[in-house]
Write a protein that holds these residues in place. Structure first.
Motif, PDB file in Angstrom:
ATOM      1  N   VAL A 118      33.490  39.199  26.360  1.00 19.49           N
ATOM      2  CA  VAL A 118      34.626  38.315  25.574  1.00 19.49           C
ATOM      3  C   VAL A 118      35.546  39.093  24.625  1.00 19.49           C
ATOM      4  O   VAL A 118      36.758  38.595  24.630  1.00 19.49           O
ATOM      5  CB  VAL A 118      33.589  37.157  24.444  1.00 19.49           C
ATOM      6  N   GLU A 119      35.351  40.024  23.861  1.00 15.42           N
ATOM      7  CA  GLU A 119      35.952  40.924  22.913  1.00 15.42           C
ATOM      8  C   GLU A 119      37.183  41.515  23.849  1.00 15.42           C
ATOM      9  O   GLU A 119      38.281  41.426  23.642  1.00 15.42           O
ATOM     10  CB  GLU A 119      35.244  41.664  22.145  1.00 15.42           C
ATOM     11  N   VAL A 120      36.490  41.995  24.986  1.00 16.91           N
ATOM     12  CA  VAL A 120      37.522  42.929  25.862  1.00 16.91           C
ATOM     13  C   VAL A 120      38.609  41.769  26.564  1.00 16.91           C
ATOM     14  O   VAL A 120      39.875  42.005  26.564  1.00 16.91           O
ATOM     15  CB  VAL A 120      36.694  43.733  26.735  1.00 16.91           C
ATOM     16  N   GLY A 121      38.114  40.757  27.009  1.00 19.07           N
ATOM     17  CA  GLY A 121      38.938  39.806  27.629  1.00 19.07           C
ATOM     18  C   GLY A 121      40.136  39.256  26.769  1.00 19.07           C
ATOM     19  O   GLY A 121      41.233  39.139  27.275  1.00 19.07           O
ATOM     20  N   GLN A 122      39.653  38.879  25.598  1.00 24.32           N
ATOM     21  CA  GLN A 122      40.689  38.345  24.672  1.00 24.32           C
ATOM     22  C   GLN A 122      41.880  39.480  24.345  1.00 24.32           C
ATOM     23  O   GLN A 122      42.830  39.032  24.233  1.00 24.32           O
ATOM     24  CB  GLN A 122      40.093  37.935  23.339  1.00 24.32           C
ATOM     25  N   MET A 123      41.236  40.452  23.739  1.00 27.12           N
ATOM     26  CA  MET A 123      42.248  41.668  23.619  1.00 27.12           C
ATOM     27  C   MET A 123      43.102  42.153  24.881  1.00 27.12           C
ATOM     28  O   MET A 123      44.335  42.468  24.448  1.00 27.12           O
ATOM     29  CB  MET A 123      41.283  42.908  22.926  1.00 27.12           C
ATOM     30  N   LEU A 124      42.491  42.143  25.984  1.00 29.70           N
ATOM     31  CA  LEU A 124      43.424  42.483  27.447  1.00 29.70           C
ATOM     32  C   LEU A 124      44.498  41.535  27.219  1.00 29.70           C
ATOM     33  O   LEU A 124      45.585  41.986  27.541  1.00 29.70           O
ATOM     34  CB  LEU A 124      42.500  42.538  28.375  1.00 29.70           C
ATOM     35  N   ALA A 125      44.329  40.261  27.109  1.00 31.30           N
ATOM     36  CA  ALA A 125      45.285  39.069  27.206  1.00 31.30           C
ATOM     37  C   ALA A 125      46.337  39.469  26.032  1.00 31.30           C
ATOM     38  O   ALA A 125      47.764  39.293  26.291  1.00 31.30           O
ATOM     39  CB  ALA A 125      44.679  37.760  27.014  1.00 31.30           C
ATOM     40  N   ARG A 126      45.764  39.625  24.750  1.00 32.11           N
ATOM     41  CA  ARG A 126      46.748  39.920  23.765  1.00 32.11           C
ATOM     42  C   ARG A 126      47.751  41.110  23.942  1.00 32.11           C
ATOM     43  O   ARG A 126      48.905  41.230  23.699  1.00 32.11           O
ATOM     44  CB  ARG A 126      45.800  40.026  22.523  1.00 32.11           C
ATOM     45  N   MET A 127      46.939  42.178  24.551  1.00 26.03           N
ATOM     46  CA  MET A 127      47.855  43.348  24.866  1.00 26.03           C
ATOM     47  C   MET A 127      48.938  43.028  25.901  1.00 26.03           C
ATOM     48  O   MET A 127      49.967  43.712  25.592  1.00 26.03           O
ATOM     49  CB  MET A 127      46.786  44.372  25.330  1.00 26.03           C
ATOM     50  N   PHE A 230      46.163  42.665  38.187  1.00 23.57           N
ATOM     51  CA  PHE A 230      45.490  44.057  38.568  1.00 23.57           C
ATOM     52  C   PHE A 230      44.899  44.530  37.272  1.00 23.57           C
ATOM     53  O   PHE A 230      43.421  45.222  37.641  1.00 23.57           O
ATOM     54  CB  PHE A 230      46.300  45.199  38.961  1.00 23.57           C
ATOM     55  N   ASP A 231      45.220  44.555  36.142  1.00 23.45           N
ATOM     56  CA  ASP A 231      44.435  45.010  34.840  1.00 23.45           C
ATOM     57  C   ASP A 231      43.405  44.353  34.704  1.00 23.45           C
ATOM     58  O   ASP A 231      42.358  44.981  34.545  1.00 23.45           O
ATOM     59  CB  ASP A 231      45.592  44.707  33.820  1.00 23.45           C
ATOM     60  N   VAL A 232      43.159  43.163  35.038  1.00 22.04           N
ATOM     61  CA  VAL A 232      42.080  42.145  34.707  1.00 22.04           C
ATOM     62  C   VAL A 232      41.075  42.373  35.830  1.00 22.04           C
ATOM     63  O   VAL A 232      39.893  42.729  35.591  1.00 22.04           O
ATOM     64  CB  VAL A 232      42.398  40.869  34.764  1.00 22.04           C
ATOM     65  N   ALA A 233      41.552  42.915  36.936  1.00 21.21           N
ATOM     66  CA  ALA A 233      40.467  43.076  38.035  1.00 21.21           C
ATOM     67  C   ALA A 233      39.870  44.461  37.976  1.00 21.21           C
ATOM     68  O   ALA A 233      38.619  44.549  38.013  1.00 21.21           O
ATOM     69  CB  ALA A 233      41.198  43.066  39.401  1.00 21.21           C
ATOM     70  N   VAL A 234      40.541  45.427  37.575  1.00 23.97           N
ATOM     71  CA  VAL A 234      40.135  46.760  37.265  1.00 23.97           C
ATOM     72  C   VAL A 234      39.077  46.790  36.201  1.00 23.97           C
ATOM     73  O   VAL A 234      38.028  47.274  36.262  1.00 23.97           O
ATOM     74  CB  VAL A 234      41.182  47.669  36.935  1.00 23.97           C
ATOM     75  N   THR A 235      39.461  45.921  35.035  1.00 27.21           N
ATOM     76  CA  THR A 235      38.488  45.784  33.957  1.00 27.21           C
ATOM     77  C   THR A 235      37.188  45.100  34.267  1.00 27.21           C
ATOM     78  O   THR A 235      36.070  45.620  34.122  1.00 27.21           O
ATOM     79  CB  THR A 235      39.138  45.039  32.774  1.00 27.21           C
ATOM     80  N   VAL A 236      37.214  44.149  35.042  1.00 25.91           N
ATOM     81  CA  VAL A 236      36.202  43.213  35.762  1.00 25.91           C
ATOM     82  C   VAL A 236      35.257  44.154  36.549  1.00 25.91           C
ATOM     83  O   VAL A 236      34.118  44.119  36.224  1.00 25.91           O
ATOM     84  CB  VAL A 236      36.587  42.093  36.300  1.00 25.91           C
ATOM     85  N   ALA A 255      32.460  35.254  31.088  1.00 26.35           N
ATOM     86  CA  ALA A 255      32.626  35.398  29.732  1.00 26.35           C
ATOM     87  C   ALA A 255      33.883  36.175  29.458  1.00 26.35           C
ATOM     88  O   ALA A 255      34.805  35.632  28.618  1.00 26.35           O
ATOM     89  CB  ALA A 255      31.412  36.212  29.208  1.00 26.35           C
ATOM     90  N   MET A 256      34.356  37.053  30.436  1.00 28.37           N
ATOM     91  CA  MET A 256      35.377  37.967  30.238  1.00 28.37           C
ATOM     92  C   MET A 256      36.724  36.983  30.744  1.00 28.37           C
ATOM     93  O   MET A 256      37.761  36.943  29.876  1.00 28.37           O
ATOM     94  CB  MET A 256      35.506  39.089  31.068  1.00 28.37           C
ATOM     95  N   LEU A 257      36.470  36.168  31.872  1.00 31.25           N
ATOM     96  CA  LEU A 257      37.740  35.730  32.424  1.00 31.25           C
ATOM     97  C   LEU A 257      38.123  34.367  31.331  1.00 31.25           C
ATOM     98  O   LEU A 257      39.278  34.004  31.312  1.00 31.25           O
ATOM     99  CB  LEU A 257      37.469  35.240  33.708  1.00 31.25           C
ATOM    100  N   ARG A 258      37.004  33.986  30.851  1.00 35.35           N
ATOM    101  CA  ARG A 258      37.162  32.593  29.901  1.00 35.35           C
ATOM    102  C   ARG A 258      37.872  33.216  28.763  1.00 35.35           C
ATOM    103  O   ARG A 258      38.915  32.506  28.178  1.00 35.35           O
ATOM    104  CB  ARG A 258      35.837  31.920  29.492  1.00 35.35           C
ATOM    105  N   ALA A 259      37.389  34.201  28.253  1.00 35.19           N
ATOM    106  CA  ALA A 259      38.086  34.662  27.028  1.00 35.19           C
ATOM    107  C   ALA A 259      39.528  35.169  26.951  1.00 35.19           C
ATOM    108  O   ALA A 259      40.406  34.787  26.139  1.00 35.19           O
ATOM    109  CB  ALA A 259      37.274  35.800  26.578  1.00 35.19           C
ATOM    110  N   TYR A 260      39.903  35.778  28.219  1.00 32.52           N
ATOM    111  CA  TYR A 260      41.183  36.126  28.640  1.00 32.52           C
ATOM    112  C   TYR A 260      42.103  35.003  28.855  1.00 32.52           C
ATOM    113  O   TYR A 260      43.229  34.947  27.979  1.00 32.52           O
ATOM    114  CB  TYR A 260      41.224  36.900  30.031  1.00 32.52           C
ATOM    115  N   GLN A 261      41.661  33.907  29.395  1.00 32.84           N
ATOM    116  CA  GLN A 261      42.272  32.681  29.680  1.00 32.84           C
ATOM    117  C   GLN A 261      42.654  31.703  28.577  1.00 32.84           C
ATOM    118  O   GLN A 261      43.455  30.921  28.343  1.00 32.84           O
ATOM    119  CB  GLN A 261      42.001  31.968  30.884  1.00 32.84           C
ATOM    120  N   THR A 262      41.644  32.076  27.396  1.00 29.65           N
ATOM    121  CA  THR A 262      42.100  31.298  25.994  1.00 29.65           C
ATOM    122  C   THR A 262      43.270  31.937  25.642  1.00 29.65           C
ATOM    123  O   THR A 262      44.158  31.125  24.736  1.00 29.65           O
ATOM    124  CB  THR A 262      40.887  31.466  25.131  1.00 29.65           C
ATOM    125  N   VAL A 263      43.728  32.843  25.804  1.00 30.64           N
ATOM    126  CA  VAL A 263      44.980  33.504  25.333  1.00 30.64           C
ATOM    127  C   VAL A 263      45.956  33.455  26.432  1.00 30.64           C
ATOM    128  O   VAL A 263      47.263  33.159  26.055  1.00 30.64           O
ATOM    129  CB  VAL A 263      44.885  35.173  24.911  1.00 30.64           C
TER     130      VAL A 263
END
Length: 331
Positions: A118-127, A230-236, A255-263
């Motif tokens: 969750v933490e990584v997904g949210q911050m990746l989207a913010r980045m 691509f960045d999300v796929a590499v991370t997942v 968990a990661m994709l939900r967190a990413y897509q909240t941002v």
């Protein structure tokens, strides 16, 4: 990273004269990775990392350092390059580009749970969103063009089934990259190497109510402008995969994709090509690990990664992986 270039105490002291960072208190090599020479550096002013770039050129380096400065200014927790007395973010050490960046708090979590994802997904989207107004552009140097150049070099070392998989997947990715859907995917600066050992977690304050706290993302020296998917796929592929089989752990994926897509919600094209991009992420690292394994470079501390790991991941992804019922297309 692996230490290809040694630095003596005398050389370090001379190098630090170009910075307003005080005197060195502790200095030691970092014994992981295969691209650059990295050292932990503690001075009378704080904790830093000194990197000597073994392959990146002085012409390429400003993209990475300027990107980190940009992201740090946008409150994304990343190493912040320290300017020299002349204002430059790097200089030459042993005739190679070298830089000093701030050292982030925390340690890698090599057995991540859903809350870490969750933490990584949210911050990746913010980045990704923070990088939208970054003015510099450099392509991902380990993308399709590099695959085309490198695959013929590693093919002679492989078995028949491996050669067939490497060649057929390259053809698939070439067709995908040439498609209108691929062109429509949103893009911008990407980390491109956000594995679990490139993220730090620090102890959360008791009053925060959280079990984990993200310390930050580091090692941006494979970064480039690419499709965000691509960045999300590499991370997942790293954070949410079983390290033995390569199979995805779907609770961590969700968990990661939900967190990413909240941002930043995925677009319709991103939803449609999630499986293709998971394959692209696996392919990129299979090719690079094959190259590093069969054509190693001499180093004092060098541990090539097992290329079989990403071969297994690619074969797993070829079975088809749908988004776990959370896509929210915005176009």
């Amino acid at each position: 990273m692996a230490v290809f270039t040694a630095v003596t105490d005398t050389q370090l002291a001379h190098w630090l004269r170009h910075y307003d960072l005080g005197e060195a208190v502790d200095f030691r090599g970092i014994q992981s990775g295969i691209e650059n020479s990295n050292f932990f550096l503690t001075t009378t002013r704080g904790d830093y990392v000194l990197t000597i770039f073994e392959k990146l050129t002085a012409g390429q380096l400003p993209f990475y350092l300027d990107l980190m400065r940009h992201l740090a200014a946008h409150k994304v927790p990343v190493p912040d390059p320290m300017p020299r007395d002349d204002g430059a973010l790097f200089g030459l050490l042993h005739g190679k580009p070298a830089a000093i960046v701030t050292r982030l708090e925390g340690a890698p979590e090599l057995a991540p749970r859903e809350e870490h994802c969750v933490e990584v997904g949210q911050m990746l989207a913010r980045m990704h969103l923070a990088g939208r107004d970054f003015p510099n552009h450099q392509p991902n140097l380990r993308s399709l063009n590099w695959w085309r150049e490198t695959v013929p070099e590693v093919l002679p070392f492989l078995t028949g089934p491996q050669r067939e998989l490497l060649s057929t997947e390259l053809a698939h990715q070439q067709a995908f990259f040439a498609s209108d859907d691929y062109a429509a995917l949103p893009e911008g600066p990407c980390h491109c190497d956000l594995f679990r050992d490139n993220v730090l977690f620090a102890h959360a304050a008791p009053e925060s109510g959280h079990d984990v706290r993200l310390g930050g993302f580091f090692d941006f020296y494979f970064a480039g402008c690419d499709k965000w998917l691509f960045d999300v796929a590499v991370t997942v592929n790293d954070w949410c995969a079983d390290l033995t089989t390569g199979a995805l752990d779907m609770p961590r994926v969700e968990a990661m994709l939900r967190a990413y897509q909240t941002v930043r919600p995925f677009t319709a094209q991103e939803n449609r090509h999630w499986g293709d991009m998971l394959r692209a992420g696996a392919y990129r690292f299979w090719v690079s690990r094959l190259y590093d394994f069969y054509m190693p470079r001499a180093a004092e501390m060098l541990k090539p990664h097992d290329p079989g790991h990403f071969e297994r991941i690619l074969r797993e992804r070829l079975s088809g992986v749908a988004l776990p019922g959370i896509h929210t297309p915005c176009n």
